[in-house]
Design a protein around this motif. Structure first.
Motif, mmCIF file in Angstrom:
data_model
loop_
_atom_site.group_PDB
_atom_site.id
_atom_site.type_symbol
_atom_site.label_atom_id
_atom_site.label_comp_id
_atom_site.label_asym_id
_atom_site.label_seq_id
_atom_site.Cartn_x
_atom_site.Cartn_y
_atom_site.Cartn_z
ATOM 1 N N ASN A 1 -15.329 -0.648 1.440
ATOM 2 C CA ASN A 1 -14.742 0.113 2.800
ATOM 3 C C ASN A 1 -13.573 -0.557 2.422
ATOM 4 O OD1 ASN A 1 -16.725 1.035 4.300
ATOM 5 N ND2 ASN A 1 -17.711 -0.576 5.027
ATOM 6 N N ASP A 2 -12.623 -1.319 1.115
ATOM 7 C CA ASP A 2 -11.863 -2.168 1.530
ATOM 8 C C ASP A 2 -10.465 -0.843 1.196
ATOM 9 O OD1 ASP A 2 -10.740 -4.410 -0.300
ATOM 10 O OD2 ASP A 2 -9.877 -3.760 1.543
ATOM 11 N N TYR A 3 -9.783 -1.447 2.146
ATOM 12 C CA TYR A 3 -8.281 -0.111 2.291
ATOM 13 C C TYR A 3 -7.187 -0.616 1.929
ATOM 14 C CZ TYR A 3 -4.826 2.827 4.374
ATOM 15 O OH TYR A 3 -4.202 3.878 4.344
ATOM 16 N N LEU A 4 -6.781 -2.388 2.351
ATOM 17 C CA LEU A 4 -5.536 -2.440 2.480
ATOM 18 C C LEU A 4 -5.188 -3.122 0.984
ATOM 19 C CD1 LEU A 4 -4.224 -4.074 5.676
ATOM 20 C CD2 LEU A 4 -3.252 -2.292 4.610
ATOM 21 N N TRP A 5 -6.016 -3.532 0.513
ATOM 22 C CA TRP A 5 -5.894 -4.397 -0.346
ATOM 23 C C TRP A 5 -5.321 -3.663 -2.423
ATOM 24 C CZ3 TRP A 5 -3.387 -7.968 -2.768
ATOM 25 C CH2 TRP A 5 -3.836 -8.361 -3.878
ATOM 26 N N PRO A 6 -6.969 -2.061 -2.105
ATOM 27 C CA PRO A 6 -6.377 -1.594 -3.430
ATOM 28 C C PRO A 6 -5.532 -0.659 -2.681
ATOM 29 C CG PRO A 6 -9.082 -1.186 -2.261
ATOM 30 C CD PRO A 6 -8.066 -2.480 -1.700
ATOM 31 N N LEU A 7 -4.829 -0.661 -1.390
ATOM 32 C CA LEU A 7 -3.977 -0.262 -1.455
ATOM 33 C C LEU A 7 -2.126 -0.792 -1.873
ATOM 34 C CD1 LEU A 7 -2.257 2.209 0.116
ATOM 35 C CD2 LEU A 7 -1.931 1.419 2.192
ATOM 36 N N ILE A 8 -2.489 -1.367 -1.537
ATOM 37 C CA ILE A 8 -1.648 -2.122 -2.040
ATOM 38 C C ILE A 8 -1.441 -2.327 -3.852
ATOM 39 C CG2 ILE A 8 -0.437 -5.024 -2.468
ATOM 40 C CD1 ILE A 8 -1.141 -5.652 -0.036
ATOM 41 N N LEU B 1 1.987 -11.189 -1.717
ATOM 42 C CA LEU B 1 1.073 -10.740 -2.616
ATOM 43 C C LEU B 1 1.413 -9.725 -3.659
ATOM 44 C CD1 LEU B 1 -2.582 -10.863 -1.002
ATOM 45 C CD2 LEU B 1 -2.423 -12.030 -2.730
ATOM 46 N N PHE B 2 2.247 -8.803 -2.716
ATOM 47 C CA PHE B 2 2.113 -7.725 -4.143
ATOM 48 C C PHE B 2 2.882 -8.150 -4.609
ATOM 49 C CE2 PHE B 2 3.325 -3.351 -4.652
ATOM 50 C CZ PHE B 2 4.196 -3.445 -5.408
ATOM 51 N N ILE B 3 4.253 -8.840 -4.175
ATOM 52 C CA ILE B 3 5.119 -9.928 -5.424
ATOM 53 C C ILE B 3 4.437 -10.173 -6.726
ATOM 54 C CG2 ILE B 3 6.458 -11.002 -6.105
ATOM 55 C CD1 ILE B 3 8.080 -10.477 -2.735
ATOM 56 N N GLN B 4 3.795 -11.146 -5.750
ATOM 57 C CA GLN B 4 2.795 -11.600 -7.169
ATOM 58 C C GLN B 4 1.839 -10.803 -8.032
ATOM 59 O OE1 GLN B 4 0.611 -14.289 -4.072
ATOM 60 N NE2 GLN B 4 0.148 -15.037 -6.150
ATOM 61 N N MET B 5 1.407 -10.129 -7.258
ATOM 62 C CA MET B 5 0.852 -9.327 -8.250
ATOM 63 C C MET B 5 2.037 -8.359 -9.484
ATOM 64 S SD MET B 5 -2.413 -8.205 -7.582
ATOM 65 C CE MET B 5 -2.732 -10.571 -7.835
ATOM 66 N N ALA B 6 2.893 -7.899 -8.909
ATOM 67 C CA ALA B 6 3.784 -7.868 -9.877
ATOM 68 C C ALA B 6 4.108 -8.692 -10.464
ATOM 69 C CB ALA B 6 4.987 -7.484 -8.885
ATOM 70 N N VAL B 7 4.595 -9.474 -10.402
ATOM 71 C CA VAL B 7 4.634 -10.835 -11.747
ATOM 72 C C VAL B 7 3.429 -10.846 -13.053
ATOM 73 C CG1 VAL B 7 5.860 -12.988 -11.684
ATOM 74 C CG2 VAL B 7 6.620 -11.885 -10.068
ATOM 75 N N MET B 8 2.568 -10.517 -11.789
ATOM 76 C CA MET B 8 1.036 -11.263 -12.939
ATOM 77 C C MET B 8 0.983 -10.269 -14.091
ATOM 78 S SD MET B 8 -1.025 -13.451 -10.950
ATOM 79 C CE MET B 8 -1.657 -13.487 -11.783
ATOM 80 N N GLN B 9 1.821 -8.740 -13.108
ATOM 81 C CA GLN B 9 1.566 -7.588 -13.874
ATOM 82 C C GLN B 9 -0.005 -6.901 -14.417
ATOM 83 O OE1 GLN B 9 3.029 -6.423 -17.498
ATOM 84 N NE2 GLN B 9 5.396 -6.830 -17.024
ATOM 85 N N TRP B 10 -0.901 -7.527 -12.867
ATOM 86 C CA TRP B 10 -1.783 -6.991 -12.642
ATOM 87 C C TRP B 10 -1.781 -5.838 -11.392
ATOM 88 C CZ3 TRP B 10 -6.005 -11.746 -11.063
ATOM 89 C CH2 TRP B 10 -6.271 -11.782 -12.178
ATOM 90 N N LEU B 11 -0.671 -4.919 -10.988
ATOM 91 C CA LEU B 11 -0.348 -3.620 -10.475
ATOM 92 C C LEU B 11 -1.129 -2.701 -10.906
ATOM 93 C CD1 LEU B 11 2.961 -3.847 -8.506
ATOM 94 C CD2 LEU B 11 0.762 -4.154 -8.166
ATOM 95 N N ASN B 12 -2.048 -1.876 -10.388
ATOM 96 C CA ASN B 12 -2.671 -0.850 -10.896
ATOM 97 C C ASN B 12 -3.923 -1.461 -12.187
ATOM 98 O OD1 ASN B 12 -3.012 1.086 -10.338
ATOM 99 N ND2 ASN B 12 -1.792 2.181 -12.383
ATOM 100 N N THR B 13 -4.299 -2.284 -11.824
ATOM 101 C CA THR B 13 -5.595 -3.062 -12.572
ATOM 102 C C THR B 13 -6.979 -2.790 -12.233
ATOM 103 O OG1 THR B 13 -5.051 -5.496 -12.789
ATOM 104 C CG2 THR B 13 -3.768 -3.991 -14.465
ATOM 105 N N TYR B 14 -7.811 -3.112 -13.056
ATOM 106 C CA TYR B 14 -9.364 -3.268 -11.967
ATOM 107 C C TYR B 14 -9.136 -5.088 -11.861
ATOM 108 C CZ TYR B 14 -11.289 0.924 -14.172
ATOM 109 O OH TYR B 14 -11.638 2.102 -14.206
#
Lengths: 326, 430, 276
Positions: free
Chosen positions: C207-214, C126-139
């Motif tokens: 309450n979500d922790y892991l996903w926003p953390l990623i 998932l992290f790799i996906q987010m990185a490649v899609m440039q969705w890291l750090n986005t709403y």
């Protein structure tokens, strides 16, 4: 120029027309409107479930498949990943730490199913018998509270409670004659402490599930049993319990799934220690993937976990009866 | 490795990535470049931020640095995953000495080697603290700016009252003094961790350590066993030490016990002094420092290194030149390094900075002793810390299989070491 | 209701009250601990109430950390996730409840299976996906991927099974399109379902922790859980301030719960009872 203006006008008129009539398609030829209104009832459900499945495919299915793919590689660190077939899985079987994580997680799951669930049931019975409606409301709210806070907050609360010297739990137990128990500091107590925490968090919610189940029982069946001469115990064992089977199935399923996903609380409280006493399977996955940067191996652990959960859930369903659609 | 990522890239929205080039391109950007630096310690973040204006004055204002502070574990996780993904990593990262090992795990390291960039400046650094821990197979990947020469600290007021002379020169004397103290006052002499292995420096000081220069595991050599046995004996045989409250030396209860005077000797690097001052401020003036005791056979070293953070440049940086310029500005520059000293109590690894007047200060917390004297005296003797791709697993195993069972008196040193050796062998093979 | 003897009733209530104390005391302890200076947190004897009222922890929390920003981020992201999640769950639930379509069983089984999957196995991909899609750090990176949960679809379906088919057929005869039936005919009758699903989604998002953390990479974008956890430095744990942050981050949910108890509880129990 005149031509362009003409086109503009028609376009605007089309829009107007669309808003006045039923909400279907925009640029319409008669044929296309016809297809939609003829087929929309068939097409609609697919369209309605599509967003979920698109998200699911993109963000659940894909990572899972990719994860499976990686598990066949020696994906350690950066650089070239070599294909090694089932070797990660073979290593897994020979890895004592992996088996320790299986043991820890399974013990926790056993505790959830055989301690937490009956306890929740007893409490539900107590609610049911506690006499007044107001009291039941009050109890329901109070027992529910532990489950609505996040895992992070809960773990931080309990750091201060489990501390050996300065913690609240020992402060309460000491006057009763107990020694200073090293709750999260000793390998002998750590898993038990995590289980206690789990019980604190989830018993209330599960009791509420059972209570709802009890309250939904049709009274006539019980009365009929009593008329037939069954005493309280018999009525309970042979009528009430079987009718609660769906609820029990639900509760036990949640317990199993939740136990095998357990990560946040032991991670924040004990980081899997001491001496791997609280190393859950998901934690071992996480550590291998990140701290040791062995992505292939971590993925293999993940799949082993999926397998275990799958098997147990299957067994659970068979024992308590298959999920049935209404 | 990026097969999946390739598939994804095909599905990615058509947004051009903001100028991420590989390190081949050394051409400085004419337009404004923003470099990101990730750290996990807020004091370091503050230090970097304070240096940015001066850096821009000297290098040029077309480069800005964005400093991000992320939680320790997660920061490293993100960097390594971003390196796998091929995108998303910062330009620079503060890499914890304990977590560096994972980055040299595979065939490739995701950081840019700085050997050539350093050039002759290597002579001006205390290499063993500044470079060696962030190196692998001869390549240096990061610069550490903490000269973490560990020392022993003792409550001179308590020792005097109990009739003990200081400094203490041998470990045998140390234990004897401890017994004397305990008998006189009933309090403990030291506090030893059982949940975390803080004492790697003690092994290193006695010619031990975790890995040797070739990457072999050596924690169970003669030195390792002796030190482990000694630590255990302090608690159970000599009864001069207690188990550290909280299990480790940076847990709050540990400092509480220190502040309450429940133990009177401890060991640590200069950053540890910072924690002492922060958590037990009322003990100001009551501590003094001295080099490590040696064994009466003459074995041992008077110091070792402990902890540290090295700044590395990731291969995904937009502008390697600018990134190196910033790192150089922060670490190989008197003013910057001294500012770090003032802000964080960290002693510089940049030798020229030691000539500055500020380094000759007297520390009121340590009864007006001059830390510079002690540190420069022992620094040359500092044993090397050899890092390894297996550092995380092996130290984990050591902690789990040796430190906790031995310090909780559940297993003998020999048995525990044997178990750890077996595990280390298994790790190194797989 | 069977009649029990009074002593029995009293004993049951006493035990239940003991349980209430056990459930609530940790919270009380956390709250009062936030009013103690750090030194008092680790000292003997252990007291629940602070010796003096000390607001230092809150001061540290607000001055040294962007807590208010974290709080705001959490509000925005939770609401975003709730709106999308509720809409999509109700849609899908409606489809499963009121339509017969091929692959319905298969798709529904897929939904159920997805509940079984442990999140951690997807972390790295998932992290790799987010990185490649440039969705890291986005709403969208935080909100979209897990906006809709299988459990909530399941719940929505349970509620909507009871919508009378005649209602739908009548609307169809009137010429309404399927989506408009959903939006204008069915949804207004599903207020309880909407309330419950909103609450569950919102609480889950909060309450979500892991996903926003990623996904989140910058301190200013953190949500409260990630922010508070980030205060646990490797060498420095300002425990009082951490507890203060924990308390404040859980307070909205506690307040929310206090006012909407029935819906909270109904939400979960509906799933248990009607579902299986």
């Amino acid at each position: 120029m005149a031509e362009t203006r003409f086109l503009h006008e028609t376009w605007f008129l089309d829009l107007l027309y669309m808003q006045v009539s039923q909400p279907v398609t925009a640029t319409a030829t008669v044929q296309r409107v016809g297809w939609w209104s003829r087929h929309q009832r068939k097409a609609a459900p697919y369209i309605f479930v599509a967003p979920f499945f698109v998200l699911f495919a993109a963000f659940s299915l894909f990572p899972i498949v990719y994860s499976l793919y990686i598990s066949f590689f020696n994906a350690t660190g950066l650089g070239n990943w070599k294909f090694i077939g089932l070797q990660n899985y073979a290593s897994l079987l020979a890895d004592p730490r992996f088996w320790q994580s299986v043991k820890v997680t399974t013990l926790y799951a056993l505790g959830s199913v055989f301690i937490l669930t009956p306890l929740a049931f007893l409490i539900a019975l107590a609610f049911h018998a506690s006499a007044t409606r107001h009291l039941v409301s009050f109890y329901r709210a109070a027992y529910f509270i532990p489950s609505i806070t996040s895992a992070v907050v809960v773990s931080l609360m309990f750091v201060m409670i489990f501390d050996q010297d300065y913690g609240l739990l020992n402060a309460v137990l000491r006057p009763l004659g107990f020694p200073n128990i090293p709750w999260i500091r000793s390998a002998d107590w750590a898993l038990f402490s995590i289980m206690l925490l789990g019980i604190w968090i989830w018993t209330g919610v599960n009791a509420l599930y059972f209570l709802a189940g009890l309250q939904n029982l049709p009274g006539e069946v019980l009365e009929a049993a009593q008329i037939d001469g069954a005493n309280r115990r018999q009525a309970f064992l042979h009528v009430t319990l079987p009718m609660l089977r769906p609820v029990v199935l639900f509760v036990v399923s949640q317990a199993i799934i939740g136990s095998y996903s357990l990560f946040a609380q032991p991670w924040l409280l004990t980081k899997g220690g001491p001496e791997d006493a609280t190393l859950t399977m998901t934690m071992y996955l996480y550590i291998n993937g990140f701290s040791y940067f062995k992505l292939g191996y971590a993925s293999a652990i993940g799949y082993a976990l999926v397998l275990v959960v799958g098997v147990l859930s299957f067994v659970n369903f068979r024992l308590f009866g298959m999920f049935r659609e209404d | 490795m990026t097969v999946g990522a390739g598939v994804l890239a095909a599905c990615a929205p058509a947004v051009a990535p903001s100028g991420q080039t590989t390190t081949g391109d050394a051409a400085p950007a004419a337009a404004a470049t923003e470099l990101t630096l990730w750290c996990f310690a807020s004091n370091r973040a503050q230090w970097y931020t304070s240096l940015i204006p001066a850096f821009q004055e000297s290098y040029g204002s077309n480069v800005t640095i964005k400093v991000e502070e992320l939680p320790n574990e997660e920061m490293h996780n993100k960097i390594q995953t971003a390196l796998v993904a091929g995108t998303g990593a910062p330009d620079m990262g503060d890499i914890n000495i304990d977590l560096f090992g994972r980055f040299v795990k595979g065939d490739k390291v995701g950081f840019i080697p700085v050997n050539d960039l350093l050039g002759d400046d290597i002579q001006n650094l205390y290499e063993r603290s500044a470079l060696l821990p962030w190196s692998w197979q001869g390549q240096y990947y990061g610069i550490g700016n903490e000269l973490n020469a560990c020392l022993m600290y003792y409550r001179w007021d308590e020792l005097e009252a109990a009739g003990i002379t200081a400094p203490i020169n041998t470990w045998e004397d140390y234990v004897a003094a401890g017994k004397q103290y305990v008998e006189a006052t009933g309090k403990k002499w030291a506090a030893v961790p059982d949940l975390w292995w803080n004492y790697w420096y003690m092994f290193a000081a006695y010619d031990g350590g975790v890995f040797d220069t070739e990457g072999n595991v050596i924690f169970d050599n003669e030195a390792g066993k002796t030190v482990m046995q000694m630590l255990r004996d302090w608690v159970y045989t000599d009864e001069i030490a207690m188990l550290a409250p909280g299990g480790m030396i940076w847990a709050q209860p540990y400092y509480g016990a220190m502040a309450a005077g429940n133990f009177v000797t401890c060991f640590g690097a200069p950053w540890y002094q910072g924690f002492m001052k922060q958590n037990a401020p009322d003990l100001e003036g009551k501590w003094r420092m001295q080099p490590f005791p040696l064994w009466s056979s003459g074995a041992g070293a008077q110091t070792a290194t402990h902890g540290g953070t090295g700044t590395c440049i990731t291969e995904q940086t937009k502008d390697a030149d600018a990134a190196w310029a910033f790192i150089k500005f922060c670490n190989l520059n008197n003013e910057s390094v001294l500012q770090g000293f003032e802000m964080m109590n960290l002693f510089p690894t940049w030798k020229p900075a030691w000539e500055d007047e500020r380094m000759r200060f007297e520390d009121p917390y340590f009864d007006n002793q001059k830390p510079a004297e002690f540190i420069t005296a022992v620094a040359p003797e500092m044993p090397p810390l050899n890092n390894s791709p297996y550092w995380p697993e092996v130290t984990d195993a050591f902690n789990r299989l040796v430190v906790t069972p031995v310090m909780q008196d559940k297993q003998s040193v020999d048995d525990a070491m044997a178990a750890a050796r077996a595990e280390a062998d298994r790790i190194m093979q797989g | 209701m069977q009649v029990r003897r009074l002593p029995e009733i009293i004993m049951i209530n006493v035990l239940l009250l003991l349980g209430v104390v056990i459930a609530v005391v940790p919270y009380v302890f956390m709250i009062t601990s936030t009013l103690k200076p750090n030194a008092e947190l680790y000292s003997l004897p252990v007291r629940i109430l602070p010796q003096t009222l000390n607001w230092e922890n809150y001061r540290v929390l607000f001055s040294e950390y962007p807590f208010l920003l974290w709080f705001w981020n959490t509000v925005v992201l939770s609401i975003g996730r709730t709106v999308i999640g509720v809409l999509l769950s109700m849609l899908a639930g409606f489809a499963f409840a009121k339509y017969d379509f091929r692959y319905k069983r298969l798709l529904f089984t897929l939904v159920l299976i997805s509940i079984l999957l442990p999140f951690q196995i997807m972390l790295v991909p998932l992290f790799i996906q987010m990185a490649v899609m440039q969705w890291l750090n986005t709403y969208q990176g935080v909100i979209l991927p897990f906006a809709v949960s299988a459990f909530l679809i399941f719940l929505a379906r349970q509620y909507m099974l009871s919508v009378p088919d005649e209602l739908l057929d009548a609307a169809r005869i009137d010429g309404a399109g399927e989506f408009s039936i959903f939006w204008r005919v069915v949804l207004p009758t599903q207020k309880p379902a909407l309330a419950v699903i909103s609450i569950l989604t919102f609480t889950g998002a909060w309450n979500d922790y892991l996903w926003p953390l990623i996904v989140l990479q910058e301190t200013e974008k953190f949500v409260v859980n990630v922010g508070v956890a980030s205060m646990l430095g490797p060498y420095r744990i300002p425990l009082g301030a951490v507890l203060a942050g924990s308390f404040l981050s859980t307070l909205p949910i506690l307040i929310f719960f206090f006012f909407m108890q029935r819906q909270f509880i109904a939400g979960l129990t509906e799933g248990a009872v009607k579902g299986s």
